[in-house]
Design a protein around this motif. Structure first.
Motif, PDB file in Angstrom:
ATOM      1  N   GLU A   1       0.832  -1.205   0.000  1.00 34.73           N
ATOM      2  CA  GLU A   1       0.000   0.000   0.000  1.00 34.73           C
ATOM      3  C   GLU A   1       0.870   1.259   0.000  1.00 34.73           C
ATOM      4  O   GLU A   1       0.562   2.246  -0.680  1.00 34.73           O
ATOM      5  N   VAL A   2       1.952   1.230   0.758  1.00 34.90           N
ATOM      6  CA  VAL A   2       2.875   2.376   0.779  1.00 34.90           C
ATOM      7  C   VAL A   2       3.505   2.578  -0.600  1.00 34.90           C
ATOM      8  O   VAL A   2       3.653   3.714  -1.057  1.00 34.90           O
ATOM      9  N   LYS A   3       3.869   1.474  -1.267  1.00 37.77           N
ATOM     10  CA  LYS A   3       4.438   1.592  -2.610  1.00 37.77           C
ATOM     11  C   LYS A   3       3.426   2.226  -3.561  1.00 37.77           C
ATOM     12  O   LYS A   3       3.779   3.109  -4.351  1.00 37.77           O
ATOM     13  N   ARG A   4       2.166   1.765  -3.485  1.00 33.87           N
ATOM     14  CA  ARG A   4       1.143   2.348  -4.352  1.00 33.87           C
ATOM     15  C   ARG A   4       0.945   3.826  -4.037  1.00 33.87           C
ATOM     16  O   ARG A   4       0.792   4.650  -4.945  1.00 33.87           O
ATOM     17  N   ALA A   5       0.958   4.170  -2.760  1.00 39.09           N
ATOM     18  CA  ALA A   5       0.798   5.576  -2.371  1.00 39.09           C
ATOM     19  C   ALA A   5       1.961   6.410  -2.885  1.00 39.09           C
ATOM     20  O   ALA A   5       1.779   7.546  -3.335  1.00 39.09           O
ATOM     21  N   ARG A   6       3.178   5.861  -2.828  1.00 40.87           N
ATOM     22  CA  ARG A   6       4.355   6.580  -3.315  1.00 40.87           C
ATOM     23  C   ARG A   6       4.240   6.826  -4.819  1.00 40.87           C
ATOM     24  O   ARG A   6       4.522   7.925  -5.309  1.00 40.87           O
ATOM     25  N   VAL A   7       3.827   5.800  -5.560  1.00 38.50           N
ATOM     26  CA  VAL A   7       3.669   5.956  -7.008  1.00 38.50           C
ATOM     27  C   VAL A   7       2.616   7.009  -7.303  1.00 38.50           C
ATOM     28  O   VAL A   7       2.804   7.881  -8.168  1.00 38.50           O
ATOM     29  N   SER A   8       1.508   6.958  -6.570  1.00 39.72           N
ATOM     30  CA  SER A   8       0.442   7.948  -6.765  1.00 39.72           C
ATOM     31  C   SER A   8       0.941   9.352  -6.442  1.00 39.72           C
ATOM     32  O   SER A   8       0.648  10.311  -7.175  1.00 39.72           O
ATOM     33  N   MET A   9       1.704   9.487  -5.357  1.00 33.72           N
ATOM     34  CA  MET A   9       2.252  10.800  -4.982  1.00 33.72           C
ATOM     35  C   MET A   9       3.192  11.321  -6.068  1.00 33.72           C
ATOM     36  O   MET A   9       3.172  12.507  -6.409  1.00 33.72           O
ATOM     37  N   GLU A  10       4.027  10.435  -6.616  1.00 31.70           N
ATOM     38  CA  GLU A  10       4.944  10.852  -7.680  1.00 31.70           C
ATOM     39  C   GLU A  10       4.167  11.310  -8.915  1.00 31.70           C
ATOM     40  O   GLU A  10       4.536  12.301  -9.552  1.00 31.70           O
ATOM     41  N   GLN A  11       3.089  10.588  -9.239  1.00 32.47           N
ATOM     42  CA  GLN A  11       2.268  10.995 -10.388  1.00 32.47           C
ATOM     43  C   GLN A  11       1.632  12.361 -10.129  1.00 32.47           C
ATOM     44  O   GLN A  11       1.602  13.220 -11.014  1.00 32.47           O
ATOM     45  N   HIS A  12       1.118  12.557  -8.921  1.00 29.62           N
ATOM     46  CA  HIS A  12       0.508  13.843  -8.582  1.00 29.62           C
ATOM     47  C   HIS A  12       1.545  14.964  -8.593  1.00 29.62           C
ATOM     48  O   HIS A  12       1.251  16.086  -9.037  1.00 29.62           O
ATOM     49  N   GLU A  13       2.745  14.678  -8.112  1.00 31.51           N
ATOM     50  CA  GLU A  13       3.805  15.685  -8.144  1.00 31.51           C
ATOM     51  C   GLU A  13       4.143  16.061  -9.582  1.00 31.51           C
ATOM     52  O   GLU A  13       4.345  17.243  -9.896  1.00 31.51           O
TER      53      GLU A  13
ATOM     54  N   ALA B   1       3.672  19.743 -11.165  1.00 32.45           N
ATOM     55  CA  ALA B   1       4.779  20.462 -11.819  1.00 32.45           C
ATOM     56  C   ALA B   1       4.351  20.925 -13.203  1.00 32.45           C
ATOM     57  O   ALA B   1       4.624  22.073 -13.603  1.00 32.45           O
ATOM     58  N   THR B   2       3.638  20.057 -13.934  1.00 31.23           N
ATOM     59  CA  THR B   2       3.148  20.435 -15.264  1.00 31.23           C
ATOM     60  C   THR B   2       2.164  21.597 -15.164  1.00 31.23           C
ATOM     61  O   THR B   2       2.235  22.560 -15.949  1.00 31.23           O
ATOM     62  N   LEU B   3       1.246  21.522 -14.177  1.00 29.80           N
ATOM     63  CA  LEU B   3       0.274  22.610 -13.988  1.00 29.80           C
ATOM     64  C   LEU B   3       0.964  23.911 -13.600  1.00 29.80           C
ATOM     65  O   LEU B   3       0.583  24.983 -14.063  1.00 29.80           O
ATOM     66  N   GLU B   4       1.971  23.832 -12.736  1.00 34.99           N
ATOM     67  CA  GLU B   4       2.699  25.043 -12.328  1.00 34.99           C
ATOM     68  C   GLU B   4       3.399  25.680 -13.523  1.00 34.99           C
ATOM     69  O   GLU B   4       3.397  26.912 -13.674  1.00 34.99           O
ATOM     70  N   LYS B   5       3.987  24.839 -14.371  1.00 33.75           N
ATOM     71  CA  LYS B   5       4.623  25.375 -15.582  1.00 33.75           C
ATOM     72  C   LYS B   5       3.579  26.050 -16.473  1.00 33.75           C
ATOM     73  O   LYS B   5       3.819  27.132 -17.024  1.00 33.75           O
ATOM     74  N   GLY B   6       2.415  25.408 -16.609  1.00 34.96           N
ATOM     75  CA  GLY B   6       1.346  25.986 -17.421  1.00 34.96           C
ATOM     76  C   GLY B   6       0.851  27.300 -16.851  1.00 34.96           C
ATOM     77  O   GLY B   6       0.624  28.271 -17.590  1.00 34.96           O
ATOM     78  N   VAL B   7       0.680  27.370 -15.528  1.00 35.17           N
ATOM     79  CA  VAL B   7       0.221  28.604 -14.883  1.00 35.17           C
ATOM     80  C   VAL B   7       1.267  29.702 -15.044  1.00 35.17           C
ATOM     81  O   VAL B   7       0.925  30.867 -15.309  1.00 35.17           O
ATOM     82  N   ALA B   8       2.534  29.352 -14.886  1.00 42.29           N
ATOM     83  CA  ALA B   8       3.599  30.344 -15.055  1.00 42.29           C
ATOM     84  C   ALA B   8       3.610  30.874 -16.488  1.00 42.29           C
ATOM     85  O   ALA B   8       3.729  32.088 -16.718  1.00 42.29           O
ATOM     86  N   SER B   9       3.462  29.959 -17.458  1.00 40.67           N
ATOM     87  CA  SER B   9       3.422  30.376 -18.862  1.00 40.67           C
ATOM     88  C   SER B   9       2.205  31.253 -19.122  1.00 40.67           C
ATOM     89  O   SER B   9       2.310  32.293 -19.801  1.00 40.67           O
ATOM     90  N   PHE B  10       1.044  30.853 -18.576  1.00 44.79           N
ATOM     91  CA  PHE B  10      -0.168  31.650 -18.740  1.00 44.79           C
ATOM     92  C   PHE B  10      -0.003  33.029 -18.118  1.00 44.79           C
ATOM     93  O   PHE B  10      -0.455  34.042 -18.681  1.00 44.79           O
ATOM     94  N   GLY B  11       0.662  33.085 -16.963  1.00 46.58           N
ATOM     95  CA  GLY B  11       0.921  34.373 -16.298  1.00 46.58           C
ATOM     96  C   GLY B  11       1.763  35.278 -17.171  1.00 46.58           C
ATOM     97  O   GLY B  11       1.507  36.483 -17.269  1.00 46.58           O
TER      98      GLY B  11
END
Length: 132
Positions: free
Chosen positions: A79-91, A95-105
C-alpha cells in the motif's frame, strides 16, 4: 605361600562376618537412594515434558501471530508503494500545472501590457484627430 594366605583368611573370617551386615545395609540403602533418585528424576522429567508442551503451544501461537503480522506488514508495504507511485504521479501533474500557470501568467502580463500600449496609442490618435 598359599597356606599362609588361607590361614590369614581364617583369622579374618570373624571380622568379615561382622562387616557383612553393615555392607548389606549400605548396599540396600544405596539401592533405595538410587531408586528414590530415579523416581525423583522421572517426576522431574514428566514436569519438564509438561512445561515443554506448554512452551510449544505458546510458541505455536506466537508463530501464528508472527505470520499474521508479516502478512499485514507485506500488505502495508504494498500500500505504501502504491501511495508513493500515486504521490509521484501527482507531483508530476502539479509540476506540469505550475509550468502551465507560469506560462499563462507571462502571456497574460504580455497581453495586458500590449492592450495598455494599444489603448495609449488609440487615445493619442483620438486626441490628435480631435485637435485637427
Amino acid at each position: 605361600m598359599w597356606p599362609k594366605v588361607i590361614a590369614q583368611l581364617f583369622e579374618l573370617l570373624p571380622h568379615i562376618s561382622r562387616l557383612l551386615p553393615l555392607a548389606d545395609k549400605f548396599f540396600t540403602s544405596k539401592a533405595a537412594s538410587e531408586k528414590a533418585n530415579e523416581a525423583a528424576l522421572v517426576a522431574m522429567a514428566e514436569g519438564v515434558r509438561g512445561d515443554l508442551g506448554q512452551v510449544t503451544k505458546a510458541h505455536l501461537g506466537l508463530y501464528r501471530q508472527l505470520q499474521d503480522q508479516s502478512a499485514q506488514i507485506t500488505a502495508v508495504g504494498e500500500e505504501v508503494k502504491r501511495a508513493r507511485v500515486s504521490m509521484e504521479q501527482h507531483e508530476h501533474r502539479m509540476a506540469t500545472l505550475e509550468k502551465g500557470v507560469a506560462s499563462f501568467g507571462l502571456w497574460l502580463k504580455a497581453g495586458v501590457s500590449l492592450l495598455l500600449i494599444l489603448a495609449v496609442v488609440v487615445i493619442i490618435l483620438l486626441v490628435e484627430l480631435l485637435h485637427r
